[in-house]
Scaffold this active site. Structure first.
Site, PDB file in Angstrom:
ATOM      1  N   LYS A  37       8.725  76.975   3.090  1.00  0.00           N
ATOM      2  CA  LYS A  37       9.262  78.335   3.563  1.00  0.00           C
ATOM      3  C   LYS A  37       7.586  78.210   3.208  1.00  0.00           C
ATOM      4  O   LYS A  37       7.499  79.682   2.238  1.00  0.00           O
ATOM      5  CB  LYS A  37       9.740  78.265   2.569  1.00  0.00           C
ATOM      6  CG  LYS A  37      10.457  80.317   3.189  1.00  0.00           C
ATOM      7  CD  LYS A  37      10.740  80.501   4.570  1.00  0.00           C
ATOM      8  CE  LYS A  37      10.842  81.914   4.588  1.00  0.00           C
ATOM      9  NZ  LYS A  37      11.614  81.860   6.370  1.00  0.00           N
ATOM     10  N   ASP A  92      24.579  70.067   4.184  1.00  0.00           N
ATOM     11  CA  ASP A  92      25.717  70.721   4.827  1.00  0.00           C
ATOM     12  C   ASP A  92      25.754  70.665   5.587  1.00  0.00           C
ATOM     13  O   ASP A  92      26.792  70.786   7.155  1.00  0.00           O
ATOM     14  CB  ASP A  92      25.922  71.460   3.676  1.00  0.00           C
ATOM     15  CG  ASP A  92      26.835  71.326   2.181  1.00  0.00           C
ATOM     16  OD1 ASP A  92      26.931  69.955   1.629  1.00  0.00           O
ATOM     17  OD2 ASP A  92      27.712  72.005   2.028  1.00  0.00           O
ATOM     18  N   ASP A 123      14.287  78.420   7.836  1.00  0.00           N
ATOM     19  CA  ASP A 123      14.618  78.837   8.489  1.00  0.00           C
ATOM     20  C   ASP A 123      15.244  78.554  10.026  1.00  0.00           C
ATOM     21  O   ASP A 123      15.854  78.621  10.265  1.00  0.00           O
ATOM     22  CB  ASP A 123      14.719  80.713   8.645  1.00  0.00           C
ATOM     23  CG  ASP A 123      13.415  80.914   8.932  1.00  0.00           C
ATOM     24  OD1 ASP A 123      12.471  80.134   9.218  1.00  0.00           O
ATOM     25  OD2 ASP A 123      13.084  82.366   8.610  1.00  0.00           O
ATOM     26  N   ASP A 146      19.286  70.783   0.566  1.00  0.00           N
ATOM     27  CA  ASP A 146      21.095  70.519  -0.316  1.00  0.00           C
ATOM     28  C   ASP A 146      21.210  71.528   0.899  1.00  0.00           C
ATOM     29  O   ASP A 146      22.879  71.161   1.224  1.00  0.00           O
ATOM     30  CB  ASP A 146      21.154  71.419  -1.929  1.00  0.00           C
ATOM     31  CG  ASP A 146      22.089  71.733  -2.242  1.00  0.00           C
ATOM     32  OD1 ASP A 146      23.380  71.621  -1.453  1.00  0.00           O
ATOM     33  OD2 ASP A 146      22.719  72.114  -3.410  1.00  0.00           O
ATOM     34  N   TYR A 159      16.251  74.564  -8.775  1.00  0.00           N
ATOM     35  CA  TYR A 159      17.573  74.074  -9.883  1.00  0.00           C
ATOM     36  C   TYR A 159      16.780  73.532 -10.939  1.00  0.00           C
ATOM     37  O   TYR A 159      18.245  73.794 -11.947  1.00  0.00           O
ATOM     38  CB  TYR A 159      18.026  72.623  -8.594  1.00  0.00           C
ATOM     39  CG  TYR A 159      18.794  73.509  -7.512  1.00  0.00           C
ATOM     40  CD1 TYR A 159      18.697  74.848  -7.341  1.00  0.00           C
ATOM     41  CD2 TYR A 159      19.606  71.787  -7.139  1.00  0.00           C
ATOM     42  CE1 TYR A 159      19.032  74.598  -6.137  1.00  0.00           C
ATOM     43  CE2 TYR A 159      20.686  72.245  -6.137  1.00  0.00           C
ATOM     44  CZ  TYR A 159      20.444  73.472  -5.605  1.00  0.00           C
ATOM     45  OH  TYR A 159      21.157  73.874  -4.456  1.00  0.00           O
TER      46      TYR A 159
HETATM   47  C1  LIG Z   1      26.406  71.038  -7.157  1.00  0.00           C
HETATM   48  C2  LIG Z   1      25.031  71.298  -7.062  1.00  0.00           C
HETATM   49  C3  LIG Z   1      24.428  71.265  -8.339  1.00  0.00           C
HETATM   50  C4  LIG Z   1      24.657  70.417  -6.165  1.00  0.00           C
HETATM   51  C5  LIG Z   1      24.714  69.784  -4.318  1.00  0.00           C
HETATM   52  O1  LIG Z   1      25.590  70.973  -3.980  1.00  0.00           O
HETATM   53  C6  LIG Z   1      24.253  68.853  -3.872  1.00  0.00           C
HETATM   54  O2  LIG Z   1      23.837  67.744  -4.343  1.00  0.00           O
HETATM   55  O3  LIG Z   1      24.880  69.074  -2.839  1.00  0.00           O
HETATM   56 MG   LIG Z   2      25.440  70.518  -2.564  1.00  0.00          MG
END
Ligand SMILES: CC(C)CC(=O)C(=O)O
Ligand SMILES: [Mg+2]
Ligand SMILES: NC(=O)C1=CN([C@@H]2O[C@H](COP(=O)(O)OP(=O)(O)OC[C@H]3O[C@@H](n4cnc5c(N)ncnc54)[C@H](O)[C@@H]3O)[C@@H](O)[C@H]2O)C=CC1
Length: 351
Positions: free
Chosen positions: A185, A245, A217, A241, A135
């Site tokens: 990884k 999710d 993975d 990240d 990033y």
């Molecule tokens: C918007 C991104 C920079 C970051 C992201 O998806 C997160 O931090 O969950």
């Molecule tokens: Mg995110």
């Protein structure tokens, strides 16, 4: 005690409003000041992270952040895009440790994307590195010798970056079940090999914590297969990240997962940090009153606990959220019909 409030874009202001109503109801004597960030700041000032917004964040004891992201800004040069505001804040404030807890709330087991008996075992903490990785590497577009367009992004970690997040992971594990899973990884990436080597070195200082390594993975697969095996997971920026999710849907909804981004700076009240839901600005539902504000309300609770020394008030908020969910007040993200304000009202009524 002063907090900076940065609502941002899309559903950011909607969910932040509910979290502020909860803080107000507790009457904790917290001073607060709001500023523009993300697309909202770009449209007003020409920059997604205006100097005044950064200065306000720096001068506060903690930051409550909504979300940034605006489809109208997707064609801008990258440094002007809304997302650069949150990346810039994390970097400028040296907030390198992102704590993302994921736990199934009682009564929500059947709302997980997983089978209820699998989901019921989830109680984990992702400790995501936030200041490095791909990033923040150099990036660009170029044309290859054959005339093809090529995009590139440099992934790297240096050992001090890995060491400080490893310590954060081990300390978090010491405060929980003394198990740490480091996700990388290393079978493919040198960045990850360095990560693994340094985590193993740091582990010598934590003989009470059982360390395990897992490739990312496999970790994604295991999080769906048997998430109950995980307690604290430490991983890099990109993997953390994505996995967080994923973990949110194991819990039931991305509208439930809060986060704290912490660094080393101490204030008179606690550790300085930025607090935000793990989700983004959700343009598909913005302005419709459909966003689940619980992730932001829970982020506000983390702010009280980590940055303001108000653990009792944080407990009250978390208990009120748990009761609201147990009572079946669910947003559309969880198969219910409650809107953003209605969910906020329900939490307020249970404080
Ligand atoms: C918007 C991104 C920079 C970051 C992201 O998806 C997160 O931090 O969950
Ligand atoms: Mg995110
Ligand atoms: N920290 C931040 O500010 C983040 C910003 N973003 C930005 O947000 C924008 C949208 O990104 P997406 O990939 O769509 O991710 P997103 O997290 O905004 O939305 C993904 C999906 O989840 C739903 N969702 C998210 N939060 C919800 C909530 N509280 N209640 C109910 N449903 C919810 C959305 O409606 C959408 O269907 C992009 O510009 C992205 O860059 C994305 C992630 C983090």
């Amino acid at each position: 005690m002063k907090i900076a409030v940065l609502p941002g874009d899309g559903i950011g202001p909607e969910v932040t409003r509910e979290a502020l109503r909860v803080l107000d109801a507790l009457d904790l004597g917290i001073e607060r000041e709001e500023a523009l960030v993300g697309g909202a700041a770009y449209h007003a000032t020409g920059h997604p992270l205006p100097p005044a917004t950064l200065a306000l964040a720096e001068a506060s004891d903690g930051v409550l952040f909504g979300a940034v992201g605006d489809p109208a800004c997707d064609a801008l040069e990258r440094h002007l895009r809304p997302e650069q505001a949150i990346l810039g804040l994390r970097k400028a404030l040296t907030l390198f440790a992102n704590l993302r807890p994921a736990k199934v709330f009682a009564g929500l087991e059947s709302h997980s994307a997983l089978r209820p008996e699998v989901a019921g075992a989830i109680d984990l903490l992702i400790v995501r590195e936030l200041n490095g990785d791909v990033y923040f590497g150099e990036k660009g577009f170029r044309t290859t010798a054959s005339g093809e367009r090529e995009g590139w992004d440099m992934m790297s970690y240096n050992e001090s970056e890995v060491r400080r997040i490893a310590h954060a992971g081990f300390r978090a594990a010491q405060g929980r079940s003394k198990r740490l899973c480091s996700v990388d990884k290393a079978n493919v990436l040198e960045t990850s090999q360095l990560w693994r080597d340094v985590v193993i070195e740091v582990a010598r200082e934590y003989p009470d914590v059982a360390l395990e390594h897992m490739y990312v993975d496999n970790a994604a697969m295991q999080l769906v297969k048997s998430p109950g095996q995980f307690d604290v997971v430490v991983t890099g920026n990109l993997f953390g990240d994505i996995l967080s999710d994923l973990a949110s849907m194991c819990v039931g909804s991305i509208g439930l997962l809060a986060s704290a981004s912490l660094g080393a700076r101490q204030t008179a009240h606690g550790t300085f940090g930025l607090y935000e839901p793990i989700h983004g600005s959700a343009p598909d539902i913005a302005g419709k009153g459909l966003a689940n504000p619980m992730a932001t309300i829970l982020s506000a609770a983390m702010l009280l606990r980590h940055s303001l020394g108000l653990a009792d008030a944080a407990d009250r908020i978390e208990a009120a959220v748990a009761r609201t969910l147990a009572d079946g007040v669910l947003g559309r993200d969880l198969g219910g019909s409650a809107g953003t304000t209605e969910i906020g009202d329900a939490v307020l009524a249970r404080l």
